[in-house]
Design a protein around this motif. Structure first.
Motif, PDB file in Angstrom:
ATOM      1  N   GLY A  92       0.633  -3.227   9.626  1.00 41.34           N
ATOM      2  CA  GLY A  92       1.020  -2.324  10.714  1.00 41.34           C
ATOM      3  C   GLY A  92       2.484  -2.524  11.016  1.00 41.34           C
ATOM      4  O   GLY A  92       2.863  -3.448  11.734  1.00 41.34           O
ATOM      5  N   SER A  93       3.328  -1.655  10.390  1.00 44.45           N
ATOM      6  CA  SER A  93       4.779  -1.692  10.608  1.00 44.45           C
ATOM      7  C   SER A  93       5.420  -3.044  10.279  1.00 44.45           C
ATOM      8  O   SER A  93       6.371  -3.455  10.935  1.00 44.45           O
ATOM      9  CB  SER A  93       5.124  -1.240  12.034  1.00 44.45           C
ATOM     10  OG  SER A  93       4.728   0.109  12.231  1.00 44.45           O
ATOM     11  N   ASN A 138       0.870  -1.183   0.000  1.00 35.64           N
ATOM     12  CA  ASN A 138       0.000   0.000   0.000  1.00 35.64           C
ATOM     13  C   ASN A 138       0.904   1.229   0.000  1.00 35.64           C
ATOM     14  O   ASN A 138       1.457   1.587   1.038  1.00 35.64           O
ATOM     15  CB  ASN A 138      -0.884  -0.042   1.254  1.00 35.64           C
ATOM     16  CG  ASN A 138      -1.697   1.230   1.440  1.00 35.64           C
ATOM     17  OD1 ASN A 138      -1.810   2.046   0.525  1.00 35.64           O
ATOM     18  ND2 ASN A 138      -2.260   1.408   2.635  1.00 35.64           N
ATOM     19  N   HIS A 186      -9.485   1.470   4.751  1.00 35.93           N
ATOM     20  CA  HIS A 186      -8.222   1.681   5.461  1.00 35.93           C
ATOM     21  C   HIS A 186      -8.443   2.695   6.591  1.00 35.93           C
ATOM     22  O   HIS A 186      -9.226   3.635   6.432  1.00 35.93           O
ATOM     23  CB  HIS A 186      -7.146   2.179   4.487  1.00 35.93           C
ATOM     24  CG  HIS A 186      -5.788   2.186   5.099  1.00 35.93           C
ATOM     25  ND1 HIS A 186      -5.361   3.192   5.922  1.00 35.93           N
ATOM     26  CD2 HIS A 186      -4.780   1.282   5.054  1.00 35.93           C
ATOM     27  CE1 HIS A 186      -4.139   2.903   6.348  1.00 35.93           C
ATOM     28  NE2 HIS A 186      -3.763   1.754   5.831  1.00 35.93           N
ATOM     29  N   LYS A 209       0.113   4.252  -0.345  1.00 39.97           N
ATOM     30  CA  LYS A 209      -0.526   5.482   0.181  1.00 39.97           C
ATOM     31  C   LYS A 209      -0.242   6.629  -0.786  1.00 39.97           C
ATOM     32  O   LYS A 209      -0.179   6.392  -1.997  1.00 39.97           O
ATOM     33  CB  LYS A 209      -0.040   5.764   1.612  1.00 39.97           C
ATOM     34  CG  LYS A 209      -0.146   4.513   2.493  1.00 39.97           C
ATOM     35  CD  LYS A 209       0.039   4.758   3.948  1.00 39.97           C
ATOM     36  CE  LYS A 209      -0.102   3.434   4.695  1.00 39.97           C
ATOM     37  NZ  LYS A 209      -0.063   3.584   6.141  1.00 39.97           N
ATOM     38  N   GLU A 226      -5.475  -4.466  10.686  1.00 38.46           N
ATOM     39  CA  GLU A 226      -4.426  -3.467  10.881  1.00 38.46           C
ATOM     40  C   GLU A 226      -4.726  -2.651  12.130  1.00 38.46           C
ATOM     41  O   GLU A 226      -5.528  -1.711  12.083  1.00 38.46           O
ATOM     42  CB  GLU A 226      -4.381  -2.512   9.682  1.00 38.46           C
ATOM     43  CG  GLU A 226      -4.048  -3.164   8.372  1.00 38.46           C
ATOM     44  CD  GLU A 226      -3.482  -2.151   7.382  1.00 38.46           C
ATOM     45  OE1 GLU A 226      -2.361  -2.349   6.935  1.00 38.46           O
ATOM     46  OE2 GLU A 226      -4.158  -1.142   7.109  1.00 38.46           O
ATOM     47  N   ALA A 256      -0.492   0.477  15.260  1.00 35.51           N
ATOM     48  CA  ALA A 256       0.720  -0.122  14.680  1.00 35.51           C
ATOM     49  C   ALA A 256       1.022   0.426  13.284  1.00 35.51           C
ATOM     50  O   ALA A 256       2.055   0.111  12.711  1.00 35.51           O
ATOM     51  CB  ALA A 256       0.567  -1.637  14.614  1.00 35.51           C
ATOM     52  N   ILE A 257       0.120   1.247  12.748  1.00 41.65           N
ATOM     53  CA  ILE A 257       0.310   1.722  11.368  1.00 41.65           C
ATOM     54  C   ILE A 257       1.255   2.908  11.324  1.00 41.65           C
ATOM     55  O   ILE A 257       0.990   3.953  11.934  1.00 41.65           O
ATOM     56  CB  ILE A 257      -1.042   2.096  10.722  1.00 41.65           C
ATOM     57  CG1 ILE A 257      -1.918   0.844  10.595  1.00 41.65           C
ATOM     58  CG2 ILE A 257      -0.830   2.740   9.361  1.00 41.65           C
ATOM     59  CD1 ILE A 257      -3.305   1.109  10.043  1.00 41.65           C
ATOM     60  N   GLY A 258       2.363   2.724  10.638  1.00 46.37           N
ATOM     61  CA  GLY A 258       3.322   3.809  10.438  1.00 46.37           C
ATOM     62  C   GLY A 258       4.016   4.263  11.719  1.00 46.37           C
ATOM     63  O   GLY A 258       4.654   5.309  11.752  1.00 46.37           O
ATOM     64  N   LEU A 303      -0.244  -6.649   4.622  1.00 46.02           N
ATOM     65  CA  LEU A 303      -0.505  -5.393   3.923  1.00 46.02           C
ATOM     66  C   LEU A 303       0.593  -4.456   4.418  1.00 46.02           C
ATOM     67  O   LEU A 303       0.663  -4.144   5.604  1.00 46.02           O
ATOM     68  CB  LEU A 303      -1.903  -4.881   4.285  1.00 46.02           C
ATOM     69  CG  LEU A 303      -2.376  -3.595   3.604  1.00 46.02           C
ATOM     70  CD1 LEU A 303      -2.266  -3.675   2.084  1.00 46.02           C
ATOM     71  CD2 LEU A 303      -3.831  -3.288   3.977  1.00 46.02           C
ATOM     72  N   VAL A 304       1.463  -4.079   3.495  1.00 44.38           N
ATOM     73  CA  VAL A 304       2.690  -3.389   3.867  1.00 44.38           C
ATOM     74  C   VAL A 304       2.637  -1.940   3.393  1.00 44.38           C
ATOM     75  O   VAL A 304       2.399  -1.685   2.207  1.00 44.38           O
ATOM     76  CB  VAL A 304       3.905  -4.086   3.208  1.00 44.38           C
ATOM     77  CG1 VAL A 304       5.204  -3.482   3.695  1.00 44.38           C
ATOM     78  CG2 VAL A 304       3.871  -5.587   3.457  1.00 44.38           C
ATOM     79  N   GLY A 305       2.859  -1.005   4.291  1.00 43.62           N
ATOM     80  CA  GLY A 305       2.883   0.415   3.915  1.00 43.62           C
ATOM     81  C   GLY A 305       4.293   0.864   3.602  1.00 43.62           C
ATOM     82  O   GLY A 305       4.826   0.617   2.518  1.00 43.62           O
ATOM     83  N   GLY A 306       4.937   1.504   4.588  1.00 45.72           N
ATOM     84  CA  GLY A 306       6.261   2.097   4.406  1.00 45.72           C
ATOM     85  C   GLY A 306       7.273   1.208   3.707  1.00 45.72           C
ATOM     86  O   GLY A 306       7.959   1.642   2.763  1.00 45.72           O
TER      87      GLY A 306
HETATM   88  P1  PGA Z   1       2.823   0.654   7.589  1.00 43.92           P
HETATM   89  O1  PGA Z   1       1.359   0.805   6.926  1.00 43.92           O
HETATM   90  O2  PGA Z   1       3.374  -0.658   7.083  1.00 43.92           O
HETATM   91  O3  PGA Z   1       3.593   1.830   7.084  1.00 43.92           O
HETATM   92  O4  PGA Z   1       2.632   0.637   9.060  1.00 43.92           O
HETATM   93  C1  PGA Z   1       0.520  -0.287   6.773  1.00 43.92           C
HETATM   94  C2  PGA Z   1      -0.808   0.157   6.184  1.00 43.92           C
HETATM   95  O5  PGA Z   1      -1.316   1.210   6.610  1.00 43.92           O
HETATM   96  O6  PGA Z   1      -1.377  -0.503   5.296  1.00 43.92           O
END
Ligand code: PGA
Length: 251
Positions: A212-213, A8, A95, A10, A167, A171-173, A232-235
């Motif tokens: 989440g991270s 993801n 999300h 973003k 998520e 834990a997100i970001g 589901l991977v953000g950063g």
């Molecule tokens: P993150 O984001 O890996 O940067 O914590 C995950 C997400 O919001 O999907």
């Protein structure tokens, strides 16, 4: 079951990152044949380029949002038909950032899930509790409540075509990952709800991803938990080396 590793992006990325990322992923997949379906969800303007770039690779394309009407006077929105034209076969909905910054409700998430399923795009339905909800012991009820509302009226056979992403908002970001056990416990709770809505064997096969991270270091142990079917991977999905390591961490 094959794991899902979904990036993801973003509101991040560039056209050149699309090319670099797909190239790295393609190489990694060719060399390692990981047990994972890899999906990249960049911002809308990059979906056309992504569609061309993934041709001949095993990488799939996804979007980060959709509107539930098919066309009309909805300035700034994107329809499911447009996603299909762009070759997107997955779409993230609900999300926590959409919920908290853009007022996305469970009812809206439900409408989006329905239109995606009607058009053969896999909804990636996000749920998760805030820190307050976890600290007050309301985390399980929150997630069950979100699933109940978002999946309202969706048949068992359609539910079998969905992906759920757990998520935890805290834990997100933040660099704070849920422990393997915390995540797996919540996945079991979510799966229990899915079993109520379908049946045990259908629920077993509905992928529940953790987000989440997630990073190159913690992915392997999270992905080896009994009820974690992917991430589901953000950063970390913006860094080709890290994202490729996560992909090859799938057991
Ligand atoms: P993150 O984001 O890996 O940067 O914590 C995950 C997400 O919001 O999907």
């Amino acid at each position: 079951m094959e794991k899902f590793i979904i990036g993801n992006w973003k509101m991040n990325g560039t056209q050149s990152l699309i090319k670099t990322m797909v190239e790295s992923l393609h190489k990694t997949i060719e060399q390692n044949s990981p047990n994972a379906q890899v999906v990249i969800c960049p911002p809308f303007p990059y979906l056309g380029l992504l569609q061309k770039t993934i041709e001949g690779t095993a990488v799939k394309a996804g979007a980060q949002n959709v509107y539930y009407e098919l066309s009309g006077a909805y300035t700034g929105e994107i329809s499911v038909n447009m996603l299909t034209e762009w070759g997107s076969t997955y779409c993230i909905i609900g999300h926590s950032e959409r919920r908290s910054y853009f007022g996305e409700t469970d009812e809206l998430v439900q409408k989006k899930a329905v239109v995606l399923l009607e058009n053969n795009i896999t909804p990636v339905i996000c749920v998760g509790e805030t820190l307050d909800q976890r600290e007050s012991g309301a985390h399980e009820a929150t997630v069950v409540g979100q699933l109940t509302k978002a999946l309202d009226g969706i048949s068992a056979s359609d539910l079998a075509r969905c992906i759920i992403a757990y998520e935890p908002v805290w834990a997100i970001g933040t660099g704070k990952t849920a422990s393997d056990e915390q995540a797996n416990d919540m996945h079991k709770v979510a799966r229990g709800k899915l079993a109520e809505l379908t049946d045990e064997s259908t629920a077993k096969n509905i992928p529940i991803l953790y987000g989440g991270s997630v990073n190159a270091k913690n992915a392997a142990s999270l992905l080896s938990q009994s009820d974690i079917d992917g991430s589901l991977v953000g950063g970390a999905s913006l860094k080709p080396d890290d994202f490729c390591t996560i992909v090859t961490s799938a057991p």
